[in-house]
Write an enzyme that holds these catalytic residues in place. Structure first.
Site, PDB file in Angstrom:
ATOM      1  N   HIS A 623       0.810  -1.211   0.000  1.00  0.00           N
ATOM      2  CA  HIS A 623       0.000   0.000   0.000  1.00  0.00           C
ATOM      3  C   HIS A 623       0.851   1.272   0.000  1.00  0.00           C
ATOM      4  O   HIS A 623       0.345   2.370  -0.271  1.00  0.00           O
ATOM      5  CB  HIS A 623      -0.925   0.001   1.221  1.00  0.00           C
ATOM      6  N   ARG A 624       2.135   1.158   0.263  1.00  0.00           N
ATOM      7  CA  ARG A 624       3.003   2.331   0.208  1.00  0.00           C
ATOM      8  C   ARG A 624       3.230   2.776  -1.237  1.00  0.00           C
ATOM      9  O   ARG A 624       3.525   3.940  -1.500  1.00  0.00           O
ATOM     10  CB  ARG A 624       4.358   2.022   0.863  1.00  0.00           C
TER      11      ARG A 624
END
Length: 650
Positions: A623-624
């Protein structure tokens, strides 16, 4: 024959280091031992090829010029003519007219070939030195190992010998010049009775003229030992899980010697040559790294002869055979040298050590300044380098053990189950054990999984039409081949899914090519071979390569290259079962696609329900790097591609 102490410019010297042992095979110019005086440190080279029969001196002995140092046993019949000379003549007396005859050959232009050879500064143990004296002049006739200049540094005074025989054509330096390794000292014009196409054989023929008539026999008896080393496994270290040969076994080229396992795969390491296993240098469960010696193979007879025979004329001598072999070893040496940076090489040049020790340091990637010296005047010895490497490896093993602890540090110790019937400890496979650190990296990835369904009714019908034709060609056409092609096409449009989070976590590394990991279940555990450039291949090519990679994985035949470089992974449950799952992102990748078994489901078409074959998709992502909306868009595009694969052509 005996190798004697040469003239090193002093009355006597000490044996500082012995570089060979009884039984070793040496070639012409291989260093045998190191002599040290208050003026210089000199490595004594072998003047012939052969096997070390006995060592006549010990470390610390005091020797003078002419003292016998090493006794060599020739491997060939090349010395026979000299030994069988007429009884009335001594071997030395016979050699003189032959040598004089060869020196006179340059006067006959039609029968000779000449060559200008640069004689350069060798590794003299320091970064730079001054030319103290030039010992030759233009027009002088010189022989191999004849001293040509004297160089001085703050550590030693060394006479630099010529590597060739011939006439001094030009002198490129003068007294007082500052020189370093590789600088040209003189140019020598060499001449021999060689043909123009083989000029390099000339210097060797002048060295051992009496051997020329018997050289063909040598090609039938040549032997040599070859060290088989750990190849590039794609990981820093691995464990030896199984040794497949024994000492004394005969092996063929490409025959597997042992099995090594890392967190990525189980790999069989093959032999690069055919021969007899003379020694095995590793044991089961030992940790190994690239470049470590696995086994010693003795190559004998016709296995070794063609390489030398194809390079020389029938009148080859040991020196010319050595010259023919040296170019083959050059790439390996340059590859080893890359283990040290230029700065580290410069630092090594400042340390007091001989050329053989410097070469060993380059091969092992050792910075000599970090090695504790045990020789006279702070000289670094070979044993010092080996001791340093052993210490480092032991420290690395201890560090790897300590690094594994934090993975489980947040978990309490297992309770005692004896009161509840007890249990049995059963070890995981080696592949599972070494996978633990890699899988634990997922603890640091904020992972999310996006689920979707793809309608593959038409795609499966088309696959059914094609698979019989593929089967006749020996190919298995699976749905995975179509999925890999569709995903590869989509990754070109969505490059972030095939990228990597930069180390500073402020940027994303976008890759130029697509290399797709395909998870394969084996009896030892899960392994992930890599499908190269699927975006550039047809469905047929992808199907063939998937079948080949899967079979190699199950047979434990994957090479290190087969496991490296992936920037996206597909893992499939096949027909095992299940409806969906959350695959773990395989760092340093940022996304992985999971595929569950397809099932027939009723799908509303606006009027009624149609039976459609629906394929569950599970896209896990970091998700980064990947936003949720981007992941949803990715899976939506993929479902449309799989519903109508013809859109790939648009």
């Amino acid at each position: 024959m005996q190798i004697q102490a040469p003239d090193i410019g002093v009355d006597k010297a000490l044996v500082a280091e012995i570089l060979v042992k009884v039984g070793d095979h040496v070639a012409v110019d291989d260093s045998l031992l190191v002599l040290e005086s208050d003026k210089a440190t000199v490595e004594v080279p072998s003047t012939a090829a052969g096997i070390v029969k006995s060592i006549l001196v010990q470390q610390g002995d005091e020797v003078t010029e002419g003292v016998a140092l090493i006794e060599l046993e020739s491997e060939t019949a090349e010395e026979a003519p000299a030994k069988e000379a007429p009884k009335a003549e001594a071997p030395k007396a016979e050699a003189k007219p032959v040598e004089a005859e060869i020196k006179a050959q340059p006067a006959v232009p039609t029968a000779t070939a000449s060559q200008i050879v640069d004689v350069k500064v060798p590794d003299i143990g320091v970064e730079k030195a001054l030319v103290a004296e030039v010992l030759v002049k233009v027009g002088d006739q010189i022989e191999p190992e004849q001293s040509i200049v004297v160089v001085e540094s703050d550590k030693a005074t060394v006479e630099v010998p010529s590597s060739v025989a011939g006439v001094v054509e030009a002198i490129q330096i003068k007294e007082g010049d500052s020189i370093k390794e590789g600088v040209v000292l003189i140019q020598v014009k060499t001449a021999s009775a060689a043909t123009p196409s083989e000029p390099q054989a000339a210097p060797a023929q002048t060295e051992v003229p009496v051997a020329t008539t018997e050289a063909p026999a040598a090609t039938h008896t040549s032997t040599g030992n070859v060290e088989i080393e750990v190849p590039d496994l794609g990981v820093e270290k691995a464990l030896v899980s199984e040794i497949l040969v024994n000492v004394g076994d005969r092996v063929e080229a490409q025959q597997s010697l042992c099995v090594v396992e890392s967190d990525k795969a189980s790999v069989e390491v093959p032999s690069s040559v055919a021969g007899i296993v003379k020694a095995i240098h590793v044991s089961a469960n030992q940790e190994v790294r690239q470049g470590m010696a696995l086994a010693t193979i003795e190559v004998s007879g016709s296995a070794a002869a063609p390489a030398a025979a194809s390079k020389v004329q029938p009148a080859a001598t040991p020196a010319t055979q050595a010259a023919a072999v040296k170019p083959q070893a050059a790439p390996s040496a340059s590859a080893q040298a890359e283990k040290l940076t230029k700065q580290q090489e410069a630092d090594n040049a400042k340390v007091y050590a001989g050329p053989a020790v410097r070469k060993l340091a380059r091969e092992l990637g050792v910075v000599l300044g970090q090695v504790k010296a045990s020789g006279e005047h702070g000289r670094v010895m070979k044993d010092d380098v080996f001791a340093y490497v052993k210490t480092r490896l032991t420290a690395l093993q201890a560090a790897s053990t300590s690094q594994a602890a934090p993975v489980a540090s947040g978990l309490p110790k297992l309770p005692d189950f004896n009161a509840f019937g007890g249990g049995e400890v059963k070890a995981m496979t080696r592949l599972q054990q070494v996978s633990v650190p890699q899988l634990s990296l997922n603890n640091f990835i904020p992972q999310v999984t996006q689920f979707d369904l793809a309608d593959i009714t038409e795609l499966e019908a088309w696959r059914g039409e094609l698979k019989d034709g593929f089967k006749k060609q020996g190919l298995s056409l699976t749905i995975l081949a179509f999925i890999a092609k569709a995903v590869a096409h989509l990754l070109k449009e969505e490059p972030y899914f095939a990228g990597h989070l930069a180390d500073d976590q402020k940027a994303v590394l976008l890759r130029n090519e697509i290399h797709m990991g395909i998870a394969v279940a084996t009896p030892d555990g899960l392994t992930v071979p890599v499908l190269r450039n699927p975006d550039q291949k047809s469905i047929k090519q992808i199907a063939a390569e998937l079948a080949e990679l899967s079979q190699k994985a199950r047979d434990r035949k994957l090479s290190p290259k087969d496991l490296q470089g992936a920037n996206f992974t597909i893992t499939s449950l096949g027909s095992i079962g299940g409806t969906a799952f959350t695959p773990l992102v395989n760092w340093p990748q940022v996304a992985i696609l999971g595929i569950s078994p397809a099932t027939m489901q009723p799908v509303w078409n606006g009027k009624d329900f149609d039976p459609r074959l629906m394929l569950p998709l599970s896209l896990s992502y970091d998700h980064r790097v990947i936003n949720g909306a981007d992941a949803a868009r990715f899976t939506n595009k993929l479902t449309k591609l799989l519903k109508d694969i013809r859109s790939l052509l648009l």
